[in-house]
Design a protein around this motif. Structure first.
Motif, short mmCIF file in Angstrom:
data_model
loop_
_atom_site.label_atom_id
_atom_site.label_comp_id
_atom_site.label_asym_id
_atom_site.label_seq_id
_atom_site.Cartn_x
_atom_site.Cartn_y
_atom_site.Cartn_z
N LEU A 1 -8.22 -6.71 18.11
CA LEU A 1 -7.16 -6.16 17.06
C LEU A 1 -7.28 -4.88 16.52
N SER A 2 -8.43 -4.52 16.34
CA SER A 2 -8.76 -3.11 15.89
C SER A 2 -8.25 -2.14 16.46
N TYR A 3 -7.69 -2.47 17.56
CA TYR A 3 -7.02 -1.26 18.48
C TYR A 3 -5.73 -1.07 17.87
N LEU A 4 -5.10 -1.81 17.05
CA LEU A 4 -3.55 -1.97 16.84
C LEU A 4 -3.31 -0.85 15.58
N PRO A 5 -4.15 -0.74 14.61
CA PRO A 5 -3.61 0.03 13.36
C PRO A 5 -3.72 1.61 13.81
N PHE A 6 -2.59 2.15 13.39
CA PHE A 6 -2.27 3.67 13.75
C PHE A 6 -2.20 4.42 12.44
N GLU A 7 -2.61 3.94 11.33
CA GLU A 7 -2.79 4.83 10.31
C GLU A 7 -3.70 4.16 9.14
N SER A 8 -4.16 4.81 8.28
CA SER A 8 -4.95 3.86 7.25
C SER A 8 -4.35 3.40 6.36
N ILE B 1 -8.72 7.95 11.79
CA ILE B 1 -8.70 9.47 11.60
C ILE B 1 -8.77 10.13 12.82
N LEU B 2 -7.89 10.88 13.17
CA LEU B 2 -7.87 11.72 14.34
C LEU B 2 -7.37 13.21 14.20
N ASN B 3 -8.34 13.87 14.30
CA ASN B 3 -8.29 15.45 14.20
C ASN B 3 -9.26 16.28 15.16
N THR B 4 -9.36 17.48 15.17
CA THR B 4 -9.86 18.32 16.04
C THR B 4 -11.49 17.93 16.25
N ARG C 1 -13.28 0.44 16.19
CA ARG C 1 -12.17 0.80 17.24
C ARG C 1 -12.90 1.49 18.06
N GLY C 2 -12.67 1.25 19.36
CA GLY C 2 -13.20 1.85 20.61
C GLY C 2 -12.15 3.19 20.90
N SER C 3 -12.48 4.11 22.01
CA SER C 3 -11.82 5.22 22.17
C SER C 3 -10.42 5.07 22.52
N ASP C 4 -9.53 6.11 22.16
CA ASP C 4 -8.11 6.02 22.83
C ASP C 4 -8.08 7.24 23.55
#
Length: 342
Positions: free
Chosen positions: A32-39, A93-96, A116-119
């Motif tokens: 389920l941890s693959y679901l949230p797309f923002e904090s 968190i997703l940044n450079t 969460r694993g890799s996207d």
């Protein structure tokens, strides 16, 4: 052959007062941890969380992994076992520099922290490569900080793939006041550690609580150094064995199976093999692969591309090149074999 879907079907009617929270429940949280797309820092019950995701489906469900997680969430709704399961916090968190995700759940007195694993982002795959020669990575630092902020007495830490590695590292490096409250650490086919961390007292400390679950043909969890392996049966082939929906179980337990020769070879070559090559050349090779990812704006590479990159790297010795070619050959043979069986 039963899978996690069968577990939900039969155990979903059984409250945790009757059968305690167990490894399969932890696996469900890690998926389920693959679901949230923002904090967020808000308490959701399962229905509220489902509606939250459903209202943002176009943004939240951009991959097959997240779609499967959403289907899994839907199956949990209205089941007595998960009636009191709450999602209390998520950080993404997703940044450079990094791709990091973690979710906290609560049920009765239990606190479950799932990494969460890799996207499919390029930085996620870059950090996957860095695990082999850098410690801690930026994502690992985020995991340590996240676990250190958790409140509660009965803490379960887990994660799938890269998330499993983050579960290990965060438990190793967290404050003693947090560590003493951890009941178990479940790594679901996540890679291990560099030799330096593997030999450390911090790693030895977590072993009584650590459980590593790998499909017998694992090509992720077999990487690098680790202990306490449980190899399990999967009904998938090739890359599909990495995904827990293919793992075979009976009741609360996974069905055990011996590690395949493929997994054994891959583990040996990324542990004993690493120690036999020059570490500067090792890092230079990984850096060359990473630079190719960045320069060509690629999220992933196929084996042929990696092979050509390594052949064209200058200023590294023949042994290092031969070592990487050997890894690619093992991976390539396994992929060919699985396609033939299919």
């Amino acid at each position: 052959m039963y899978t996690i879907y069968d577990y939900i079907k039969y155990y979903g009617e059984i409250k945790i007062d009757e059968i305690k929270w167990n490894v399969q429940d932890n696996l469900i949280c890690s998926l389920l941890s693959y679901l949230p797309f923002e904090s967020f820092n808000k308490k959701y019950d399962l229905l509220d969380f489902y509606n939250y995701i459903d209202q943002n489906k176009e943004k939240a469900l951009q991959s097959k992994t997240s779609q499967k997680s959403f289907d899994l969430l839907k199956k949990l709704l209205e089941l007595p076992r998960y009636k009191d399961l709450y999602i209390t916090n998520s950080e993404y968190i997703l940044n450079t520099e990094t791709q990091f995700g973690a979710t906290t759940y609560s049920i009765q007195k239990n606190i479950i922290v799932s990494f969460r694993g890799s996207d499919d982002s390029m930085i996620s795959w870059i950090e996957n490569l860095k695990i082999a020669y850098t410690y801690p990575t930026i994502t690992q630092e985020h995991a340590i900080d996240y676990l250190n902020k958790i409140k509660g007495n009965n803490i379960f830490v887990n994660g799938h793939s890269k998330g499993g590695n983050l579960a290990i590292v965060s438990a190793m490096e967290c404050k003693n006041t947090i560590y003493n409250k951890i009941k178990r650490i479940d790594n679901f086919d996540g890679p291990g550690l560099r030799k330096e961390e593997y030999l450390s007292k911090r790693y030895k400390k977590i072993l009584p609580k650590l459980h590593n679950y790998l499909p017998s043909d694992s090509f992720v969890g077999s990487l690098l150094y680790n202990d306490n392996y449980t190899y399990i049966k999967s009904n998938g082939m090739g890359i599909k064995v990495h995904y827990p929906y293919s793992w075979i179980l009976f009741g609360e337990e996974f069905i055990k199976q011996k590690a395949s020769s493929f997994s054994t070879k891959l583990h040996d070559i990324t542990t004993n093999g690493f120690s036999k090559i020059n570490q500067n050349d090792l890092q230079k090779t990984f850096d060359a692969i990473i630079n190719y990812l960045v320069d060509n704006k690629k999220a992933k590479l196929n084996i042929k591309e990696i092979y050509n990159i390594i052949l064209n790297i200058k200023d590294i010795d023949k042994n290092t090149k031969d070592y990487f070619i050997k890894i690619l050959t093992i991976l390539g043979n396994e992929l060919v074999s699985s396609k033939k069986e299919k």
